[in-house]
Design a protein around this motif. Sequence first.
Motif: not given
Ligand code: SF4
Length: 253
Positions: A192-200, A214-216, A230-237
Amino acid sequence: MIGIYFSGTGNTEYCIKKFVSVYASGSPIISIEDNSILEAINQHQEIIFAYPIYYSNLPKIVRDFIVKNHTVWYGKRIFFIATMGLFSGDGAGLGSRLMKKYGAHIIGGLHIKMPDCICDVKTLKRSIPQNRKLIKDATNKLIKAAHQLKENRPPQEGINVFYHIAGLLGQRLWFYNKTRSYTDQLHIDPNACICCGKCAGLCPMKNISIIDNRVQAHDQCTMCYRCINQCPQRAITLIGKEVIEQHRVEDFL
Ligand code: SF4
Ligand SMILES: Cc1cc2nc3c(=O)[nH]c(=O)nc-3n(C[C@H](O)[C@H](O)[C@H](O)COP(=O)(O)O)c2cc1C
Ligand code: SF4
């Protein structure tokens, strides 16, 4: 006077801003994540300190901040605001007992019920009108408490021994290990992650990095739920397996 706070997803930030706007409008309000925080604390004798409750306990990031900077609390007059989804027992008492050890003078405490921010677990989810009502009630309680503090009769929620027992029996004895350390349990779905970097960029612990596109996630998560909400892809749990509804306090104002 200064307001200081930690807020993973905005509830606590809303509460301290509302409280200070009534108690001492125009006073500084600074996050413990801000580099200028210690300098600011040193310049003030009176502090309003707000934080959320995790598992009836202090978030690890808040506990570490208090302990690491233990010398700055001596002689300060501190009023605590604890925000929670339902119940904490002695939320304000958690900070107050720790600070007392370091020589702070505790003025009082306040417990504020706010919308639940654990967006990957169904329990405690409320409808939009219910959350709006919750924030309305919270706002009224904050305004009333700020006036009480102005009149030198601050509320004492969470402070005495009965609250302490309620906090212990309510949850803390069972869940103490959940906030004892930072966690490595954050899960990022690589599909699901598009590697946008927002979470980091958002993480207060710098617990997320981007390595080779790759997001780690690492093992220093304080469970604040900021990135998850806030992840736009709802990729984090974290606690649950899928994001049900992302929490934004502004949606309920
Ligand atoms: S905010 Fe979501 S989509 Fe963006 S890098 Fe983080 S996990 Fe991936
Ligand atoms: C990991 C975690 C554990 C929590 N545990 C509790 C709890 O024990 N009791 C409670 O009432 N609320 C609990 N909550 C809800 C938060 O305390 C509440 O939503 C708070 O207002 C969030 O504040 P923030 O938006 O400033 O981060 C928990 C939230 C998280 C993320
Ligand atoms: S990884 Fe996410 S949930 Fe954990 S501390 Fe960082 S922003 Fe908060």
